[in-house]
Design an enzyme around this catalytic site. Structure first.
Site, PDB file in Angstrom:
ATOM      1  N   HIS A 465     -53.542 -29.191 -29.257  1.00 17.51           N
ATOM      2  CA  HIS A 465     -52.342 -29.380 -30.079  1.00 17.51           C
ATOM      3  C   HIS A 465     -52.578 -28.864 -31.504  1.00 17.51           C
ATOM      4  O   HIS A 465     -51.827 -28.033 -32.012  1.00 17.51           O
ATOM      5  CB  HIS A 465     -51.967 -30.869 -30.098  1.00 17.51           C
ATOM      6  N   GLU A 466     -53.624 -29.366 -32.117  1.00 13.81           N
ATOM      7  CA  GLU A 466     -53.901 -28.948 -33.497  1.00 13.81           C
ATOM      8  C   GLU A 466     -54.221 -27.459 -33.557  1.00 13.81           C
ATOM      9  O   GLU A 466     -53.879 -26.781 -34.524  1.00 13.81           O
ATOM     10  CB  GLU A 466     -55.038 -29.768 -34.103  1.00 13.81           C
ATOM     11  N   HIS A 469     -51.069 -25.524 -33.821  1.00 13.40           N
ATOM     12  CA  HIS A 469     -50.639 -25.426 -35.229  1.00 13.40           C
ATOM     13  C   HIS A 469     -51.490 -24.379 -35.957  1.00 13.40           C
ATOM     14  O   HIS A 469     -50.994 -23.608 -36.778  1.00 13.40           O
ATOM     15  CB  HIS A 469     -50.856 -26.759 -35.955  1.00 13.40           C
ATOM     16  N   HIS A 472     -50.307 -21.016 -35.408  1.00 10.63           N
ATOM     17  CA  HIS A 472     -49.077 -20.780 -36.169  1.00 10.63           C
ATOM     18  C   HIS A 472     -49.427 -20.261 -37.570  1.00 10.63           C
ATOM     19  O   HIS A 472     -48.748 -19.399 -38.116  1.00 10.63           O
ATOM     20  CB  HIS A 472     -48.296 -22.099 -36.254  1.00 10.63           C
TER      21      HIS A 472
HETATM   22 ZN   LIG Z   1     -48.557 -31.706 -34.551  1.00 10.04          ZN
END
Ligand SMILES: [Zn+2]
Length: 678
Positions: A465-466, A469, A472
């Site tokens: 998940h991290e 990011h 991104h």
């Molecule tokens: Zn998050």
């Protein structure tokens, strides 16, 4: 002052902050100089005798505040990842000063006149789409901060922003205080039920606290959740659970409940001054969801089926507990323990059996290689760089053509000087309008150390998940810094992170990277099948604990009389209203709900995870429909979303990737809620 590194050009590799030379006393003069420089730049823009143009106003704004941004990024990262009393003191002193600084710029009448003039002529300026969006956003940001108001209202807004900054800083520090000061020491006789990896982590936590030879449960989620899952000692589970859910709510100097009342009242006043009925309406107006009704619709769509599922789950756990000799109802400190036993019974999946296959280093490699297959990135570890803590590892990130696209820092372990939870942040953002700047991105996790560190399935998902990011930030290809990477609408920012989680549990990933840390043998096929079959297990609980927290957040920020708010009573009231199952607590209780109160970022915005989950479930379904989770054409379209930052409208970006608007069906299926009929 002369040897303050913030006043030098950094000649470190990759332009990394010279962490080895930074001292807490360097920050105050650097903040002061950064704010002064920024104000001078803003004054020069506002007083420019030339008529407003896009370059002399909007681009000049984008170019301003370089020193301040540099100081602020280093500081806000360190104060969360590796704080000290000295840094905490700087935070208390400078949070209100920085808020005041931002408001001073936002409410500068000369600056707003120029931005408003450009905005009125926006169609005649010949702007490219990213520039047009940038102009709209600068204008909207100023309006949303009160640029159109009379001087008295502006002054009040500035005072509110300053006070909120102080309160939010204290809120986070109080939570960390309670987490640092509490632990439960376990004797050899208190370890019943705890598998080897939990004992090892408890021994490591004891060592870190200077209690070598003993065992300690701390209030980090990575310590609490395994203990509640495995400890056969109901009395100790209860003690840990109660300390965990009491964080921030201890009467005395570190009590967050009075801060909540003041924060909520100030936010409500802020919203009313700007022309909204309440803070939720104000915050949501600038999101994909647009208003509270849309958010509530989504939350209630999952709430009824999730609760039905949770009630059924509770009945099963109750039966198991009764067979165990437990009299009376199961309590919140029993849920994880009996759920784990049921999971083992039903799917023959034992977390202690699974964990040896999820070594941290293997999962990091899996996350990196997935980014290689999807987006052509490669990660090369760089040792010997000056970093802020020996646990941090640094990787140079290269693109398809072999060029450096960024630097990635991985800070994976829990420690007392680190905020709890997991988050991505940056030391420098990508931009290109004044020459190419490559980003420096960091991921923070709070995994327990071990030799080697082993992750649960959920923790491996958090890692991905991290890292989503992180991508991104790393894949960002925009012109302007304020559109870079994760600078998107709040209910879109979790899409790139959440969709990336799907690759962690893809059979292709598990087969290749989930290997036993001692034998090197891959996760047995049948264990993998059982693991994936168990994925929807306990989703009633997970959805209810989350959705209730999101409904609480929304209700709190729509409160009609926040000045007289009693947070504890209001919590009970909301839970009663939504008929919360008694054995399920909120995922975050008010006094340590940092999403809402450590900053305003997720205030009236905790729903964003579920909003984004509609998109990620629907989005990943595209890969499943294509029959290849690495489908190159789809990966290229997805990369466009990671690259675009805030330079395009999120719904338009999503539709261009998916070929249509998102649908909720995949989300309900993903959580095992679709088939929960009447
Ligand atoms: Zn998050």
């Amino acid at each position: 002052m002369i040897d303050n590194p913030f006043f030098e050009r950094w000649t470190t590799p990759f332009g990394l902050p010279p962490f080895d030379r930074l001292r807490p006393e360097h920050f105050p003069p650097a903040f002061d100089a950064g704010m002064a420089e920024h104000l001078a730049e803003i004054a020069a823009i506002a007083r420019n005798p030339e008529p407003p143009s896009f370059p002399n106003t909007i681009e000049a704004l984008e170019r301003g505040g370089r020193l301040l941004a540099r100081v602020d990024k280093v500081f806000s990262n360190l104060v969360r990842s590796n704080t000290s009393d000295a840094l905490d003191a700087v935070a208390r002193l400078y949070a209100p000063k920085l808020a005041q600084h931002r408001m001073r710029i936002a409410l500068d009448p000369g600056l707003f006149r120029r931005v408003a003039d450009l905005h009125a002529r926006r169609d005649a300026l010949g702007l490219a789409p990213d520039q047009r969006r940038l102009l709209d956003r600068h204008h909207l940001n100023l309006v949303r901060q009160g640029a159109l108001l009379a001087p008295a209202a502006k002054a009040r807004l500035a005072a509110i922003a300053e006070r909120l900054a102080t309160l939010q800083t204290l809120f986070g520090q109080n939570v960390l205080h309670d987490e640092k000061t509490w632990h439960l020491a376990l004797g050899e006789g208190d370890l019943e039920g705890l598998p080897g990896f939990v004992r090892a982590a408890a021994a490591e936590a004891a060592r870190e606290r200077g209690l070598a030879g003993g065992y300690v449960v701390t209030l980090a989620r990575s310590s609490v959740e395994p203990f509640l899952t495995f400890s056969a000692r109901r009395d100790l589970r209860r003690a840990v659970f109660e300390a965990w859910t009491r964080r921030g709510a201890q009467p005395g100097a570190h009590d967050n409940l009075p801060l909540i009342r003041e924060i909520i009242a100030l936010r409500a006043e802020q919203a009313r001054l700007i022309g909204y009925d309440d803070f939720a309406a104000y915050a949501l107006d600038d999101t994909m969801a647009k208003d509270a009704a849309a958010v509530e619709r989504l939350l209630l769509e999952v709430w009824a089926p999730a609760k039905r599922k949770a009630v059924a789950e509770a009945a099963e756990l109750q039966a198991l507990a009764q067979a165990d000799g437990l009299n009376g109802a199961i309590e919140p400190w029993d849920w994880r323990y009996y759920a784990e036993r049921l999971r083992r019974e039903r799917y023959a999946v034992d977390e202690a059996e699974v964990k040896p296959y999820f070594a941290l280093d293997d999962m990091v490699r899996a996350a990196f290689d997935t980014a290689g297959r999807l987006f052509g990135l490669s990660f090369i570890e760089r040792r010997g760089l000056p970093l802020y803590h020996p646990d941090v590892r640094a990787y140079e990130v290269r693109g398809r053509d072999g060029g450096t696209v960024g630097l990635f820092l991985h800070d994976n372990f829990a420690r007392t000087a680190k905020r709890s939870g997991a988050w991505m942040s940056s030391y420098r953002d990508q931009e290109s309008f004044d020459g190419e700047v490559v980003p420096i991105i960091v991921n923070n996790n709070n995994f327990a150390k071990g030799a080697p560190a082993l992750l649960s399935f959920d923790e491996a998902r958090t890692l991905f998940h991290e890292f989503g990011h992180g991508l991104h930030g790393l894949l960002s290809r925009v012109r302007y810094p304020s559109q870079s990477g994760t600078a998107v609408r709040r209910d879109f920012v979790e899409f790139p992170s959440q969709i990336y989680e799907h690759w962690m549990s893809a059979p292709e990933t598990l087969r290749r990277y989930a290997r036993h840390h001692e034998t090197g043998r891959p996760l047995p096929e049948e264990l993998q099948q059982r693991l994936l079959a168990a994925r929807n297990f306990n989703q009633g609980f997970a959805t209810v604990e989350y959705a209730a927290a999101a409904l609480f957040d929304l209700a709190l920020h729509r409160h009609a009389a926040p000045e007289s708010l009693d947070p504890a009573a209001f919590e009970r009231e909301v839970l009663a209203r939504i008929d919360m199952p008694a054995a399920i607590p909120l995922r975050h209780r008010p006094a340590h709900f940092q999403h809402l109160f450590s900053s305003s970022g997720y205030a009236a915005g905790y729903y964003a995870y579920l909003w984004a989950e509609t998109l990620d479930a629907d989005g990943f379904a595209a890969f499943l429909e294509a029959g290849d989770v690495f489908d190159p054409a789809l990966a290229a379209r997805l990369e466009r979303i990671y690259a675009a930052g805030d330079s395009e409208d999120p719904m338009a970006l999503y539709a261009a990737f998916r070929g249509r608007a998102p649908r909720i069906d995949a989300l309900l299926k993903q959580r095992g809620l679709a088939e929960t009929g009447v």
